[in-house]
Motif scaffolding. Structure first.
Motif, PDB file in Angstrom:
ATOM      1  N   ARG A  34     -11.612  74.049  79.550  1.00 23.36           N
ATOM      2  CA  ARG A  34     -12.770  74.478  80.341  1.00 23.36           C
ATOM      3  C   ARG A  34     -12.440  74.510  81.830  1.00 23.36           C
ATOM      4  O   ARG A  34     -13.035  75.290  82.588  1.00 23.36           O
ATOM      5  N   LEU A  35     -11.497  73.684  82.266  1.00 25.00           N
ATOM      6  CA  LEU A  35     -11.129  73.650  83.680  1.00 25.00           C
ATOM      7  C   LEU A  35     -10.580  74.989  84.152  1.00 25.00           C
ATOM      8  O   LEU A  35     -10.786  75.383  85.299  1.00 25.00           O
ATOM      9  N   ALA A  36      -9.898  75.699  83.271  1.00 24.82           N
ATOM     10  CA  ALA A  36      -9.292  76.976  83.651  1.00 24.82           C
ATOM     11  C   ALA A  36     -10.331  78.043  83.945  1.00 24.82           C
ATOM     12  O   ALA A  36     -10.013  79.068  84.566  1.00 24.82           O
ATOM     13  N   GLU A  37     -11.582  77.834  83.522  1.00 27.07           N
ATOM     14  CA  GLU A  37     -12.644  78.818  83.716  1.00 27.07           C
ATOM     15  C   GLU A  37     -13.436  78.576  84.992  1.00 27.07           C
ATOM     16  O   GLU A  37     -14.336  79.348  85.320  1.00 27.07           O
ATOM     17  N   ALA A  38     -13.120  77.505  85.712  1.00 27.94           N
ATOM     18  CA  ALA A  38     -13.883  77.159  86.918  1.00 27.94           C
ATOM     19  C   ALA A  38     -13.626  78.149  88.038  1.00 27.94           C
ATOM     20  O   ALA A  38     -12.543  78.732  88.154  1.00 27.94           O
ATOM     21  N   THR A  39     -14.630  78.320  88.884  1.00 27.98           N
ATOM     22  CA  THR A  39     -14.407  79.054  90.136  1.00 27.98           C
ATOM     23  C   THR A  39     -13.440  78.284  91.016  1.00 27.98           C
ATOM     24  O   THR A  39     -12.513  78.847  91.602  1.00 27.98           O
TER      25      THR A  39
ATOM     26  N   LEU B 256     -23.080  71.423  84.687  1.00 30.39           N
ATOM     27  CA  LEU B 256     -22.079  72.299  84.068  1.00 30.39           C
ATOM     28  C   LEU B 256     -22.445  72.650  82.637  1.00 30.39           C
ATOM     29  O   LEU B 256     -22.266  73.800  82.210  1.00 30.39           O
ATOM     30  N   GLN B 257     -22.942  71.691  81.874  1.00 36.70           N
ATOM     31  CA  GLN B 257     -23.267  71.954  80.466  1.00 36.70           C
ATOM     32  C   GLN B 257     -24.718  72.399  80.273  1.00 36.70           C
ATOM     33  O   GLN B 257     -25.151  72.578  79.131  1.00 36.70           O
ATOM     34  N   HIS B 258     -25.449  72.600  81.359  1.00 35.40           N
ATOM     35  CA  HIS B 258     -26.852  73.022  81.243  1.00 35.40           C
ATOM     36  C   HIS B 258     -26.893  74.551  81.309  1.00 35.40           C
ATOM     37  O   HIS B 258     -27.253  75.147  82.327  1.00 35.40           O
ATOM     38  N   TYR B 259     -26.543  75.189  80.192  1.00 37.03           N
ATOM     39  CA  TYR B 259     -26.335  76.637  80.203  1.00 37.03           C
ATOM     40  C   TYR B 259     -27.619  77.440  80.261  1.00 37.03           C
ATOM     41  O   TYR B 259     -27.569  78.665  80.428  1.00 37.03           O
ATOM     42  N   ARG B 260     -28.767  76.789  80.156  1.00 37.09           N
ATOM     43  CA  ARG B 260     -30.021  77.530  80.317  1.00 37.09           C
ATOM     44  C   ARG B 260     -30.202  78.031  81.738  1.00 37.09           C
ATOM     45  O   ARG B 260     -30.993  78.940  81.975  1.00 37.09           O
ATOM     46  N   LEU B 261     -29.495  77.432  82.680  1.00 42.28           N
ATOM     47  CA  LEU B 261     -29.552  77.890  84.063  1.00 42.28           C
ATOM     48  C   LEU B 261     -28.333  78.760  84.327  1.00 42.28           C
ATOM     49  O   LEU B 261     -27.191  78.290  84.328  1.00 42.28           O
ATOM     50  N   ALA B 262     -28.567  80.049  84.541  1.00 43.46           N
ATOM     51  CA  ALA B 262     -27.465  80.957  84.849  1.00 43.46           C
ATOM     52  C   ALA B 262     -26.858  80.574  86.191  1.00 43.46           C
ATOM     53  O   ALA B 262     -27.562  80.173  87.123  1.00 43.46           O
ATOM     54  N   ARG B 263     -25.541  80.681  86.266  1.00 40.15           N
ATOM     55  CA  ARG B 263     -24.850  80.279  87.482  1.00 40.15           C
ATOM     56  C   ARG B 263     -23.949  81.382  87.983  1.00 40.15           C
ATOM     57  O   ARG B 263     -23.436  82.196  87.207  1.00 40.15           O
ATOM     58  N   ASP B 264     -23.738  81.379  89.311  1.00 38.91           N
ATOM     59  CA  ASP B 264     -22.858  82.357  89.943  1.00 38.91           C
ATOM     60  C   ASP B 264     -21.471  81.792  90.190  1.00 38.91           C
ATOM     61  O   ASP B 264     -20.481  82.513  90.098  1.00 38.91           O
ATOM     62  N   LEU B 265     -21.402  80.510  90.520  1.00 44.04           N
ATOM     63  CA  LEU B 265     -20.128  79.835  90.741  1.00 44.04           C
ATOM     64  C   LEU B 265     -20.150  78.491  90.028  1.00 44.04           C
ATOM     65  O   LEU B 265     -21.208  77.857  89.904  1.00 44.04           O
ATOM     66  N   GLU B 266     -18.975  78.052  89.586  1.00 40.01           N
ATOM     67  CA  GLU B 266     -18.842  76.749  88.950  1.00 40.01           C
ATOM     68  C   GLU B 266     -17.773  75.939  89.688  1.00 40.01           C
ATOM     69  O   GLU B 266     -16.618  76.367  89.787  1.00 40.01           O
TER      70      GLU B 266
ATOM     71  N   GLY C  57     -19.554  74.143  71.329  1.00 38.44           N
ATOM     72  CA  GLY C  57     -18.945  75.466  71.479  1.00 38.44           C
ATOM     73  C   GLY C  57     -19.833  76.563  70.945  1.00 38.44           C
ATOM     74  O   GLY C  57     -19.924  77.653  71.532  1.00 38.44           O
ATOM     75  N   LEU C  58     -20.503  76.297  69.812  1.00 40.68           N
ATOM     76  CA  LEU C  58     -21.419  77.289  69.238  1.00 40.68           C
ATOM     77  C   LEU C  58     -22.576  77.557  70.187  1.00 40.68           C
ATOM     78  O   LEU C  58     -22.956  78.723  70.405  1.00 40.68           O
ATOM     79  N   ARG C  59     -23.115  76.501  70.758  1.00 45.75           N
ATOM     80  CA  ARG C  59     -24.241  76.675  71.685  1.00 45.75           C
ATOM     81  C   ARG C  59     -23.813  77.521  72.882  1.00 45.75           C
ATOM     82  O   ARG C  59     -24.535  78.444  73.289  1.00 45.75           O
ATOM     83  N   ARG C  60     -22.656  77.219  73.426  1.00 47.93           N
ATOM     84  CA  ARG C  60     -22.192  78.002  74.571  1.00 47.93           C
ATOM     85  C   ARG C  60     -21.962  79.454  74.173  1.00 47.93           C
ATOM     86  O   ARG C  60     -22.253  80.389  74.938  1.00 47.93           O
ATOM     87  N   ARG C  61     -21.422  79.675  72.993  1.00 49.89           N
ATOM     88  CA  ARG C  61     -21.172  81.037  72.527  1.00 49.89           C
ATOM     89  C   ARG C  61     -22.475  81.813  72.368  1.00 49.89           C
ATOM     90  O   ARG C  61     -22.556  83.005  72.709  1.00 49.89           O
ATOM     91  N   LEU C  62     -23.522  81.138  71.893  1.00 47.58           N
ATOM     92  CA  LEU C  62     -24.819  81.800  71.727  1.00 47.58           C
ATOM     93  C   LEU C  62     -25.393  82.222  73.078  1.00 47.58           C
ATOM     94  O   LEU C  62     -26.017  83.277  73.194  1.00 47.58           O
ATOM     95  N   PHE C  63     -25.174  81.387  74.104  1.00 50.56           N
ATOM     96  CA  PHE C  63     -25.602  81.788  75.443  1.00 50.56           C
ATOM     97  C   PHE C  63     -24.788  82.976  75.922  1.00 50.56           C
ATOM     98  O   PHE C  63     -25.321  83.921  76.526  1.00 50.56           O
ATOM     99  N   ALA C  64     -23.482  82.955  75.677  1.00 49.11           N
ATOM    100  CA  ALA C  64     -22.621  84.053  76.127  1.00 49.11           C
ATOM    101  C   ALA C  64     -23.014  85.368  75.470  1.00 49.11           C
ATOM    102  O   ALA C  64     -22.930  86.444  76.084  1.00 49.11           O
TER     103      ALA C  64
END
Length: 336
Positions: free
Chosen positions: A188-193, A152-162, A31-38
């Motif tokens: 996390r499912l609630a955040e999907a496209t 999905l968990q590879h947040y170094r790649l910016a994505r447009d749709l999930e 969660g911390l890693r994802r937050r740092l990307f956000a």
């Protein structure tokens, strides 16, 4: 990361509870890693074309590869020119590489080789997904959208749709790794496209998904094909009354076995771990007997499979509305 589920992941027994403190640490760090990307403190790379991630929140087979193949077809049918990037799990590529149809699974990974053979679009592998995407676009400038398989968990790649693929049976005890199979929490499912569900969803899980669009899908095939001569086909009835062995080195071998039994076949099961490195001994069967396998396993076993070996190719079957929604999210609503 584990690629097949230990038995204790199915319940909340002593082993799961002993590992539960580690799962809390895993959840905190993830969660911390994802937050740092956000927050932009860790940098995600945005490529010059849209990126659609296809992934899941749990370890194990949920149907991501068939969904990625379906998505490539759906995008092409609507005028796009897709490419696919994948980590290449189980392969030996250093850096990035294009996967040729018929490539060596030991070098590129079994799923990328399968996608290269079936998708009709360029496939590149690399642990560094942004680097793989850049390399693909440099080699294939006609590509106008990238599909990131299992990203999905590879947040170094910016994505447009999930697109999150879920099979509720793979969620097990709902604990995070290593106490359970979850890479990310159910929320996390609630955040999907879009959520694509293989099999039904319980009311509780459906409520967790909330307003995210959900489409069900199934994996369906029409006939067996001989591993060494894919143009030769057989129906399930052709194997009834014969001694049949069935092997599967996928996330959920039991799904494949149950599918064969539903066809009226009596089988001897040979389950292997996901991405198993098969040897000739693994596929040996007595003369006169039949060996059945999945398409993902066939790409690895073709060089040494017995003559009477057959693969059951399956494709993801989804309602047309699923593709329509994804394309509209990508391109915007159609103009009048």
């Amino acid at each position: 990361m584990p690629r097949s589920a230990p038995g204790f992941w199915q319940g909340r027994g002593a082993a799961a509870w002993c590992l539960f403190p580690l799962s809390l640490l895993f959840a905190f760090l993830a969660g911390l890693r994802r937050r740092l990307f956000a927050l932009g403190l860790l940098k995600a790379e945005r490529l010059p074309v849209p990126v659609i991630v296809v992934g899941n929140i749990a370890v194990g087979g949920s149907g991501k590869t068939p969904v990625a193949l379906w998505l490539a077809d759906a995008l092409r049918a609507r005028g796009h020119r897709p490419g696919i990037v994948s980590r290449g799990y189980g392969g030996s590529v250093e850096g990035t590489a294009e996967v040729p149809p018929g490539g060596d699974p030991a070098r590129y990974g079994d799923e990328p080789v399968l996608m290269a053979a079936l998708s009709g679009c360029p496939v590149w592998v690399g642990r560094d997904r942004p680097a793989a995407g850049r390399a693909l676009l440099a080699a294939h400038p006609e590509v106008d959208v990238l599909i990131a398989d299992d990203g999905l968990q590879h947040y170094r790649l910016a994505r447009d749709l999930e697109i999150i693929v879920v099979d509720e049976a793979t969620l097990g005890n709902r604990f995070r790794l290593p106490a359970g199979p979850l890479r990310e929490g159910l929320g996390r499912l609630a955040e999907a496209t879009v959520v694509l569900a293989q099999g039904g969803l319980s009311p509780a899980l459906r409520a967790t998904i909330g307003a995210a669009p959900v489409f069900g899908f199934e994996l369906a095939g029409t006939a067996f094909e001989r591993v060494g001569a894919r143009g030769e086909r057989r129906l399930p009835a052709d194997f009834r009354g014969r001694r049949v062995y069935a092997m599967a080195g996928i996330g959920r071998p039991e799904r494949f076995f149950r599918q064969l039994e539903a066809m009226g076949l009596t089988i001897e099961r040979r389950p292997f771990a996901d991405h198993h490195a098969f040897t000739p001994a693994d596929v040996a069967v007595p003369d006169g007997d039949v060996l059945l396998m999945t398409e993902k396993d066939a790409v690895k076993c073709a060089p040494f499979a017995p003559a009477d070996s057959w693969v059951w190719p399956v494709r993801a079957q989804l309602a047309p509305e699923a593709a329509k929604l994804i394309v509209e999210k990508l391109d915007g609503p159609p103009t009048a």
